[in-house]
Design a protein around this motif. Structure first.
Motif, PDB file in Angstrom:
ATOM      1  N   LEU A   1    -117.981  83.673 155.214  1.00  0.00           N
ATOM      2  CA  LEU A   1    -117.056  83.928 153.972  1.00  0.00           C
ATOM      3  C   LEU A   1    -117.739  82.839 152.790  1.00  0.00           C
ATOM      4  O   LEU A   1    -117.924  83.298 151.577  1.00  0.00           O
ATOM      5  CB  LEU A   1    -115.867  83.493 154.246  1.00  0.00           C
ATOM      6  N   MET A   2    -118.337  81.722 153.238  1.00  0.00           N
ATOM      7  CA  MET A   2    -119.148  80.806 152.300  1.00  0.00           C
ATOM      8  C   MET A   2    -120.290  81.456 151.931  1.00  0.00           C
ATOM      9  O   MET A   2    -120.560  81.218 150.592  1.00  0.00           O
ATOM     10  CB  MET A   2    -119.262  79.611 153.254  1.00  0.00           C
ATOM     11  N   ILE A   3    -121.066  82.070 152.414  1.00  0.00           N
ATOM     12  CA  ILE A   3    -122.298  82.633 152.021  1.00  0.00           C
ATOM     13  C   ILE A   3    -121.832  83.732 150.806  1.00  0.00           C
ATOM     14  O   ILE A   3    -122.449  83.550 149.648  1.00  0.00           O
ATOM     15  CB  ILE A   3    -122.911  83.300 153.087  1.00  0.00           C
ATOM     16  N   VAL A   4    -120.783  84.367 151.213  1.00  0.00           N
ATOM     17  CA  VAL A   4    -120.436  85.628 149.943  1.00  0.00           C
ATOM     18  C   VAL A   4    -119.909  84.749 148.884  1.00  0.00           C
ATOM     19  O   VAL A   4    -120.250  85.045 147.606  1.00  0.00           O
ATOM     20  CB  VAL A   4    -119.343  86.297 150.671  1.00  0.00           C
ATOM     21  N   CYS A   5    -119.325  83.729 148.912  1.00  0.00           N
ATOM     22  CA  CYS A   5    -118.519  83.084 147.965  1.00  0.00           C
ATOM     23  C   CYS A   5    -119.501  82.547 146.893  1.00  0.00           C
ATOM     24  O   CYS A   5    -119.992  82.641 145.784  1.00  0.00           O
ATOM     25  CB  CYS A   5    -117.707  81.799 148.344  1.00  0.00           C
ATOM     26  N   HIS A   6    -120.699  81.541 147.565  1.00  0.00           N
ATOM     27  CA  HIS A   6    -121.711  80.808 146.701  1.00  0.00           C
ATOM     28  C   HIS A   6    -122.493  82.046 146.014  1.00  0.00           C
ATOM     29  O   HIS A   6    -123.213  81.861 145.231  1.00  0.00           O
ATOM     30  CB  HIS A   6    -122.242  79.818 147.593  1.00  0.00           C
ATOM     31  N   LEU A   7    -123.046  83.127 146.897  1.00  0.00           N
ATOM     32  CA  LEU A   7    -123.740  84.010 146.446  1.00  0.00           C
ATOM     33  C   LEU A   7    -123.422  84.889 145.001  1.00  0.00           C
ATOM     34  O   LEU A   7    -123.952  84.949 144.165  1.00  0.00           O
ATOM     35  CB  LEU A   7    -124.006  84.933 147.517  1.00  0.00           C
ATOM     36  N   SER A   8    -121.875  84.804 145.318  1.00  0.00           N
ATOM     37  CA  SER A   8    -121.318  85.720 144.092  1.00  0.00           C
ATOM     38  C   SER A   8    -121.416  84.473 142.956  1.00  0.00           C
ATOM     39  O   SER A   8    -121.476  84.952 141.830  1.00  0.00           O
ATOM     40  CB  SER A   8    -120.013  85.982 144.367  1.00  0.00           C
TER      41      SER A   8
ATOM     42  N   LYS B   1    -103.984  81.102 170.739  1.00  0.00           N
ATOM     43  CA  LYS B   1    -104.799  81.922 171.071  1.00  0.00           C
ATOM     44  C   LYS B   1    -106.300  81.826 171.147  1.00  0.00           C
ATOM     45  O   LYS B   1    -106.946  82.469 172.069  1.00  0.00           O
ATOM     46  CB  LYS B   1    -104.824  83.090 169.984  1.00  0.00           C
ATOM     47  N   GLY B   2    -106.779  80.770 170.632  1.00  0.00           N
ATOM     48  CA  GLY B   2    -107.992  80.099 170.598  1.00  0.00           C
ATOM     49  C   GLY B   2    -108.947  80.677 169.850  1.00  0.00           C
ATOM     50  O   GLY B   2    -108.591  80.807 168.600  1.00  0.00           O
ATOM     51  N   LYS B   3    -110.071  81.163 170.185  1.00  0.00           N
ATOM     52  CA  LYS B   3    -111.287  81.468 169.364  1.00  0.00           C
ATOM     53  C   LYS B   3    -111.872  80.736 168.211  1.00  0.00           C
ATOM     54  O   LYS B   3    -112.130  80.903 167.196  1.00  0.00           O
ATOM     55  CB  LYS B   3    -110.871  83.026 168.596  1.00  0.00           C
ATOM     56  N   GLY B   4    -111.937  79.458 168.879  1.00  0.00           N
ATOM     57  CA  GLY B   4    -112.380  78.306 167.758  1.00  0.00           C
ATOM     58  C   GLY B   4    -113.938  78.745 167.066  1.00  0.00           C
ATOM     59  O   GLY B   4    -114.479  78.853 166.222  1.00  0.00           O
ATOM     60  N   ALA B   5    -114.792  78.882 168.180  1.00  0.00           N
ATOM     61  CA  ALA B   5    -116.253  79.091 167.740  1.00  0.00           C
ATOM     62  C   ALA B   5    -116.257  80.295 166.890  1.00  0.00           C
ATOM     63  O   ALA B   5    -117.112  80.538 165.916  1.00  0.00           O
ATOM     64  CB  ALA B   5    -116.981  79.390 169.050  1.00  0.00           C
ATOM     65  N   SER B   6    -115.645  81.445 167.204  1.00  0.00           N
ATOM     66  CA  SER B   6    -115.475  82.719 166.505  1.00  0.00           C
ATOM     67  C   SER B   6    -115.198  82.334 164.929  1.00  0.00           C
ATOM     68  O   SER B   6    -115.763  82.919 164.062  1.00  0.00           O
ATOM     69  CB  SER B   6    -114.776  83.801 167.024  1.00  0.00           C
ATOM     70  N   MET B   7    -114.201  81.548 164.881  1.00  0.00           N
ATOM     71  CA  MET B   7    -113.629  81.310 163.469  1.00  0.00           C
ATOM     72  C   MET B   7    -114.793  80.462 162.684  1.00  0.00           C
ATOM     73  O   MET B   7    -114.806  80.691 161.499  1.00  0.00           O
ATOM     74  CB  MET B   7    -112.436  80.304 163.682  1.00  0.00           C
ATOM     75  N   LEU B   8    -115.609  79.765 163.476  1.00  0.00           N
ATOM     76  CA  LEU B   8    -116.550  78.781 162.767  1.00  0.00           C
ATOM     77  C   LEU B   8    -117.491  80.035 162.210  1.00  0.00           C
ATOM     78  O   LEU B   8    -118.215  79.707 160.697  1.00  0.00           O
ATOM     79  CB  LEU B   8    -117.016  77.724 163.440  1.00  0.00           C
ATOM     80  N   MET B   9    -117.941  80.913 162.923  1.00  0.00           N
ATOM     81  CA  MET B   9    -118.788  81.952 162.169  1.00  0.00           C
ATOM     82  C   MET B   9    -118.239  82.663 161.128  1.00  0.00           C
ATOM     83  O   MET B   9    -119.010  82.865 160.079  1.00  0.00           O
ATOM     84  CB  MET B   9    -119.050  82.804 163.459  1.00  0.00           C
ATOM     85  N   LEU B  10    -117.138  83.034 161.154  1.00  0.00           N
ATOM     86  CA  LEU B  10    -116.433  83.884 160.150  1.00  0.00           C
ATOM     87  C   LEU B  10    -116.392  82.817 159.159  1.00  0.00           C
ATOM     88  O   LEU B  10    -116.766  83.234 157.772  1.00  0.00           O
ATOM     89  CB  LEU B  10    -115.052  84.156 160.367  1.00  0.00           C
ATOM     90  N   GLY B  11    -116.208  81.538 159.144  1.00  0.00           N
ATOM     91  CA  GLY B  11    -115.890  80.881 157.812  1.00  0.00           C
ATOM     92  C   GLY B  11    -117.430  80.709 157.289  1.00  0.00           C
ATOM     93  O   GLY B  11    -117.295  80.497 155.971  1.00  0.00           O
TER      94      GLY B  11
END
Length: 478
Positions: free
Chosen positions: A341-348, A328-338
């Motif tokens: 999620l990283m921000i939410v994790c470390h902030l918690s 399906k693609g969407k590689g750049a979008s996946m990087l943004m989502l990652g």
């Protein structure tokens, strides 16, 4: 008359996936050694005298030669000049050599030896801002020698990383490339899962010995070297079938070709994304067990069972995401989502976990980080062949890994210094406040998100195909 299409080993699913398993197995054992001491930070302080500063210097030493002696750049040139087979075996041998030194440094045989005396009397550099080496005055002798072994091992494992990536592209280009890279990274992540559970158990067996798990990891690296050797025979057979020497191209690599890589704006965006992602994850792995111990009052074994969810979850999800990106693609979008999620994790981990001391929040944060980490190898690494010429691919991966290594070298030391400075007078390794270090990791996720947005905009304008599927449409080849 229908044209007969010649089949080669890489046209056989069984053959190319066997090649992948051999490459991934070597990286699996390499990742086990990389984090073999990470769950033992508490024991290293009580048994070997490694304070957070010494541990941070050791953790960062893995990338020292790659960054400051440019070994990783040379490794990329070796890969493009000599090919996958030679470089894979060389990297495996270097890993074994460095790991053996590391084992000796933390073993009982080192204590009281002439080598301990030598290390105590040397490499005593001032703890000043200009001291970029892994060594400082007052650093335990075992930590100094461990750092030397770890930096040699680091040359091998990072060389292996770019070699494996190049090898996977060789066998899977135009096929299940993202899935293959996802599976390779998933297998490697299982190595981390094995470490966080197994290393504390092995070290705390009676009598307590932090070198015991290191010895096991050295043996596994030798098995990994054997895997590379077996792969070399498969790779040679593929080359013979192709009828050309794939290791010696008609248009050979030249050092001057590196300018084409350094002059590419989109390449630099991807490289900086990589360093931000991995600086927020690999250095975090070095401190995650102790962070959970300090916040939850757990033993290393109990904290390891929580962190176990991270590599195991990443291993399970990465191939699924790779398969999606292939189709399906969407590689750049996946990087943004990652990045989100990283921000939410470390902030918690920075704000919620210390306040609540909730095991549920710890598990939730680890799961989010695992999903984020799954997005990186599945989306980022398969994007590189879309950005650079095939003959420059080894050097392109090497440059990215080199830039990544700058972060992997500096951030363990930065986190060690931040941890020590934000906990003045604290000597109990189970009483550290990790709020400030977690906020540092959060800031890396924020920067990665901005770069992800920029990358998607550049791809939309220039048409690099980062949002397109990796699997080629066979109907268009007819």
């Amino acid at each position: 008359m229908t044209e007969k299409i010649q089949k080669t080993l890489r046209d056989s699913a069984a053959a190319r996936w066997t090649a992948l398993v051999l490459l991934a197995s070597a990286m699996f054992f390499g990742y086990i050694f990389m984090d073999i001491l990470s769950p033992l930070q508490e024991l290293l302080q009580t048994e070997r005298g490694w304070d957070p500063a010494a541990y941070g210097r050791y953790a960062g030493s893995e990338t020292f030669l790659n960054v400051f002696v440019f070994f990783l750049i040379f490794a990329g040139i070796i890969l493009d000049k000599m090919g996958v087979r030679f470089t894979a075996i060389l990297s495996g041998a270097v890993m074994v050599a460095g790991a053996a030194i590391n084992y000796y440094a933390v073993s009982p045989a080192f204590a009281g030896s002439s080598m301990e005396t030598f290390m105590t009397n040397n490499f005593n550099l001032p703890s000043e801002w200009w001291n970029i080496t892994p060594f400082f005055e007052g650093m335990p002798a075992s930590a100094k020698l461990s750092a030397i072994g770890f930096m040699i091992y680091g040359c091998g494992v990072e060389m292996a990383g770019i070699t494996v990536s190049r090898g996977i592209v060789k066998w899977f280009k135009g096929k299940e490339l993202a899935l293959a890279m996802g599976v390779e990274m998933a297998i490697a992540r299982i190595g981390v899962a094995v470490v966080v559970l197994g290393s504390p158990v092995l070290a705390t067996m009676n009598p307590v010995d932090v070198s015991r798990p290191v010895a096991i990891a050295v043996i596994l690296l030798i098995i990994g070297l054997i895997s590379f050797i077996v792969y070399a025979f498969m790779d040679k057979k593929l080359e013979v079938q192709l009828g050309t020497n794939d290791e010696e191209k008609d248009d050979p690599f030249k050092v001057s070709d590196l300018g084409k890589i350094f002059s590419s704006k989109v390449f630099w965006i991807v490289a900086l994304l990589c360093v931000l992602y991995y600086s927020a994850i690999f250095p975090f792995q070095k401190y995650a067990i102790n962070m959970l111990q300090c916040n939850l009052g757990y033993t290393a074994e109990q904290a390891g069972r929580i962190f176990f969810v991270f590599p195991l979850g990443a291993a399970a999800i990465t191939p699924l995401l790779g398969n999606y990106l292939d189709r399906k693609g969407k590689g750049a979008s996946m990087l943004m989502l990652g990045a989100i999620l990283m921000i939410v994790c470390h902030l918690s981990f920075a704000l919620l976990l210390p306040a609540t001391q909730s095991t549920l929040i710890a598990y939730a944060g680890i799961i989010l980080l695992g999903i984020s980490f799954s997005l990186v190898p599945a989306a980022l690494w398969p994007s590189v062949p879309k950005l650079v010429d095939g003959k420059l691919l080894g050097s392109a991966y090497a440059v990215i890994f080199w830039i990544q290594n700058i972060g992997l070298y500096s951030f363990p030391m930065i986190i060690g210094s931040v941890l020590q400075s934000s906990n003045p007078g604290v000597t109990d390794p189970l009483k550290y406040d990790y709020t400030a270090p977690m906020l540092v990791f959060t800031s890396l996720g924020v920067l990665a998100l901005f770069l992800g947005i920029w990358l998607k905009a550049v791809d939309r304008k220039k048409g690099y195909g980062l949002e397109l599927p990796n699997i080629e449409d066979e109907s268009k080849k007819q």
